[in-house]
Design a protein around this motif. Structure first.
Motif, PDB file in Angstrom:
ATOM      1  N   GLY A   1     -31.644  69.024   7.128  1.00 41.44           N
ATOM      2  CA  GLY A   1     -32.641  69.986   7.593  1.00 41.44           C
ATOM      3  C   GLY A   1     -32.061  71.347   7.945  1.00 41.44           C
ATOM      4  O   GLY A   1     -32.535  72.003   8.873  1.00 41.44           O
ATOM      5  N   GLY A   2     -31.043  71.772   7.217  1.00 41.94           N
ATOM      6  CA  GLY A   2     -30.426  73.068   7.478  1.00 41.94           C
ATOM      7  C   GLY A   2     -29.281  73.315   6.535  1.00 41.94           C
ATOM      8  O   GLY A   2     -29.178  72.693   5.479  1.00 41.94           O
ATOM      9  N   LEU A   3     -28.408  74.211   6.932  1.00 43.31           N
ATOM     10  CA  LEU A   3     -27.296  74.600   6.074  1.00 43.31           C
ATOM     11  C   LEU A   3     -26.054  73.754   6.318  1.00 43.31           C
ATOM     12  O   LEU A   3     -25.759  73.373   7.445  1.00 43.31           O
ATOM     13  CB  LEU A   3     -26.944  76.074   6.318  1.00 43.31           C
ATOM     14  CG  LEU A   3     -27.976  77.070   5.797  1.00 43.31           C
ATOM     15  CD1 LEU A   3     -27.740  78.445   6.385  1.00 43.31           C
ATOM     16  CD2 LEU A   3     -27.945  77.119   4.278  1.00 43.31           C
ATOM     17  N   SER A   4     -25.343  73.482   5.219  1.00 44.42           N
ATOM     18  CA  SER A   4     -24.041  72.822   5.290  1.00 44.42           C
ATOM     19  C   SER A   4     -23.055  73.680   4.501  1.00 44.42           C
ATOM     20  O   SER A   4     -23.453  74.621   3.799  1.00 44.42           O
ATOM     21  CB  SER A   4     -24.105  71.412   4.687  1.00 44.42           C
ATOM     22  OG  SER A   4     -24.240  71.482   3.278  1.00 44.42           O
ATOM     23  N   GLU A   5     -21.791  73.348   4.586  1.00 45.19           N
ATOM     24  CA  GLU A   5     -20.782  74.067   3.812  1.00 45.19           C
ATOM     25  C   GLU A   5     -21.083  73.958   2.315  1.00 45.19           C
ATOM     26  O   GLU A   5     -20.785  74.880   1.551  1.00 45.19           O
ATOM     27  CB  GLU A   5     -19.387  73.524   4.118  1.00 45.19           C
ATOM     28  CG  GLU A   5     -18.293  74.343   3.457  1.00 45.19           C
ATOM     29  CD  GLU A   5     -16.897  73.852   3.792  1.00 45.19           C
ATOM     30  OE1 GLU A   5     -16.484  72.826   3.225  1.00 45.19           O
ATOM     31  OE2 GLU A   5     -16.240  74.506   4.618  1.00 45.19           O
ATOM     32  N   ASN A   6     -21.690  72.862   1.877  1.00 41.58           N
ATOM     33  CA  ASN A   6     -22.029  72.682   0.462  1.00 41.58           C
ATOM     34  C   ASN A   6     -22.870  73.847  -0.073  1.00 41.58           C
ATOM     35  O   ASN A   6     -22.694  74.273  -1.213  1.00 41.58           O
ATOM     36  CB  ASN A   6     -22.797  71.375   0.243  1.00 41.58           C
ATOM     37  CG  ASN A   6     -21.939  70.151   0.421  1.00 41.58           C
ATOM     38  OD1 ASN A   6     -20.723  70.225   0.534  1.00 41.58           O
ATOM     39  ND2 ASN A   6     -22.583  68.995   0.466  1.00 41.58           N
ATOM     40  N   ASP A   7     -23.785  74.339   0.753  1.00 43.15           N
ATOM     41  CA  ASP A   7     -24.644  75.443   0.314  1.00 43.15           C
ATOM     42  C   ASP A   7     -23.817  76.677  -0.013  1.00 43.15           C
ATOM     43  O   ASP A   7     -24.055  77.359  -1.009  1.00 43.15           O
ATOM     44  CB  ASP A   7     -25.677  75.769   1.400  1.00 43.15           C
ATOM     45  CG  ASP A   7     -26.575  74.581   1.688  1.00 43.15           C
ATOM     46  OD1 ASP A   7     -27.184  74.049   0.738  1.00 43.15           O
ATOM     47  OD2 ASP A   7     -26.656  74.168   2.855  1.00 43.15           O
TER      48      ASP A   7
ATOM     49  N   GLY B   1     -26.985  62.865   5.467  1.00 46.78           N
ATOM     50  CA  GLY B   1     -27.610  63.096   6.761  1.00 46.78           C
ATOM     51  C   GLY B   1     -26.720  62.575   7.874  1.00 46.78           C
ATOM     52  O   GLY B   1     -25.595  62.144   7.646  1.00 46.78           O
ATOM     53  N   GLY B   2     -27.220  62.621   9.090  1.00 42.60           N
ATOM     54  CA  GLY B   2     -26.462  62.120  10.220  1.00 42.60           C
ATOM     55  C   GLY B   2     -25.452  63.101  10.786  1.00 42.60           C
ATOM     56  O   GLY B   2     -24.759  62.781  11.742  1.00 42.60           O
ATOM     57  N   ILE B   3     -25.346  64.275  10.190  1.00 43.88           N
ATOM     58  CA  ILE B   3     -24.480  65.311  10.743  1.00 43.88           C
ATOM     59  C   ILE B   3     -25.356  66.522  11.059  1.00 43.88           C
ATOM     60  O   ILE B   3     -26.391  66.729  10.414  1.00 43.88           O
ATOM     61  CB  ILE B   3     -23.344  65.719   9.770  1.00 43.88           C
ATOM     62  CG1 ILE B   3     -23.916  66.303   8.472  1.00 43.88           C
ATOM     63  CG2 ILE B   3     -22.412  64.556   9.478  1.00 43.88           C
ATOM     64  CD1 ILE B   3     -22.895  67.002   7.610  1.00 43.88           C
ATOM     65  N   PRO B   4     -24.967  67.304  12.045  1.00 43.46           N
ATOM     66  CA  PRO B   4     -25.801  68.470  12.381  1.00 43.46           C
ATOM     67  C   PRO B   4     -25.624  69.584  11.353  1.00 43.46           C
ATOM     68  O   PRO B   4     -24.549  69.726  10.749  1.00 43.46           O
ATOM     69  CB  PRO B   4     -25.268  68.904  13.745  1.00 43.46           C
ATOM     70  CG  PRO B   4     -23.857  68.425  13.780  1.00 43.46           C
ATOM     71  CD  PRO B   4     -23.838  67.151  12.955  1.00 43.46           C
ATOM     72  N   PRO B   5     -26.668  70.387  11.152  1.00 48.79           N
ATOM     73  CA  PRO B   5     -26.521  71.554  10.275  1.00 48.79           C
ATOM     74  C   PRO B   5     -25.586  72.569  10.935  1.00 48.79           C
ATOM     75  O   PRO B   5     -25.324  72.511  12.135  1.00 48.79           O
ATOM     76  CB  PRO B   5     -27.940  72.102  10.154  1.00 48.79           C
ATOM     77  CG  PRO B   5     -28.716  71.489  11.250  1.00 48.79           C
ATOM     78  CD  PRO B   5     -28.006  70.248  11.673  1.00 48.79           C
ATOM     79  N   LEU B   6     -25.101  73.494  10.134  1.00 45.26           N
ATOM     80  CA  LEU B   6     -24.241  74.553  10.658  1.00 45.26           C
ATOM     81  C   LEU B   6     -24.997  75.377  11.690  1.00 45.26           C
ATOM     82  O   LEU B   6     -26.196  75.637  11.541  1.00 45.26           O
ATOM     83  CB  LEU B   6     -23.789  75.483   9.534  1.00 45.26           C
ATOM     84  CG  LEU B   6     -22.907  74.898   8.446  1.00 45.26           C
ATOM     85  CD1 LEU B   6     -22.688  75.929   7.340  1.00 45.26           C
ATOM     86  CD2 LEU B   6     -21.578  74.438   9.014  1.00 45.26           C
ATOM     87  N   GLY B   7     -24.277  75.812  12.710  1.00 45.07           N
ATOM     88  CA  GLY B   7     -24.858  76.735  13.680  1.00 45.07           C
ATOM     89  C   GLY B   7     -24.958  78.127  13.074  1.00 45.07           C
ATOM     90  O   GLY B   7     -24.343  78.427  12.033  1.00 45.07           O
ATOM     91  N   LYS B   8     -25.692  78.991  13.735  1.00 49.16           N
ATOM     92  CA  LYS B   8     -25.915  80.344  13.218  1.00 49.16           C
ATOM     93  C   LYS B   8     -24.596  81.097  13.042  1.00 49.16           C
ATOM     94  O   LYS B   8     -24.386  81.756  12.027  1.00 49.16           O
ATOM     95  CB  LYS B   8     -26.849  81.116  14.145  1.00 49.16           C
ATOM     96  CG  LYS B   8     -27.201  82.472  13.609  1.00 49.16           C
ATOM     97  CD  LYS B   8     -28.227  83.190  14.450  1.00 49.16           C
ATOM     98  CE  LYS B   8     -28.525  84.536  13.797  1.00 49.16           C
ATOM     99  NZ  LYS B   8     -29.569  85.262  14.464  1.00 49.16           N
ATOM    100  N   GLU B   9     -23.693  80.998  13.998  1.00 55.19           N
ATOM    101  CA  GLU B   9     -22.413  81.716  13.904  1.00 55.19           C
ATOM    102  C   GLU B   9     -21.574  81.205  12.734  1.00 55.19           C
ATOM    103  O   GLU B   9     -21.000  81.999  11.980  1.00 55.19           O
ATOM    104  CB  GLU B   9     -21.630  81.570  15.208  1.00 55.19           C
ATOM    105  CG  GLU B   9     -20.384  82.422  15.256  1.00 55.19           C
ATOM    106  CD  GLU B   9     -19.691  82.364  16.604  1.00 55.19           C
ATOM    107  OE1 GLU B   9     -18.446  82.363  16.602  1.00 55.19           O
ATOM    108  OE2 GLU B   9     -20.382  82.310  17.638  1.00 55.19           O
TER     109      GLU B   9
END
Length: 113
Positions: A94-100, A17-25
């Motif tokens: 709470g969203g997408l990361s490169e890991n996904d 945590g502590g990092i923002p999820p990926l943006g839509k683009e």
């Protein structure tokens, strides 16, 4: 494992945590590197894989579980007789990361075997 894209060469990074999820683009750009069939919705990516029978479905599920364990990044899976829906999101942010996308690419490579 066959190479689907350069994402298959990457390894998941621990996410506490502590990092923002990926943006839509960003997410849409990574989605283009995956095989067709992946859907982006509600801060998740998902795909349904179809098989001839229950045995093939379960073999896929077990292999996907092994990949997930090795990457320490686990999807939600819904399993039926001849299909499996795989859904990735990074719960810690709470969203997408490169890991996904890394894991999705590795699952794509598995499905091509």
């Amino acid at each position: 494992m066959t190479q689907v894209c350069d994402l298959t060469d990457r390894t998941c990074k621990p996410c506490e945590g502590g990092i923002p999820p990926l943006g839509k683009e960003e997410a849409e750009n990574l989605l283009k590197q995956l095989e067709q069939g992946w859907q982006l919705a509600d801060s998740k990516i998902s795909r349904v894989f179809s098989f001839k029978n229950y045995y093939q479905t379960m073999a896929f599920v077990n292999a996907a579980a092994w990949i997930s364990h090795r990457e320490d990044h686990h999807p939600d899976m819904t399993v039926g007789y001849n299909r499996c829906q795989v859904e990735y999101t990074t719960h810690a942010i709470g969203g997408l990361s490169e890991n996904d996308f890394i894991c999705a690419a590795k699952i794509d490579a598995l499905f091509k075997l």
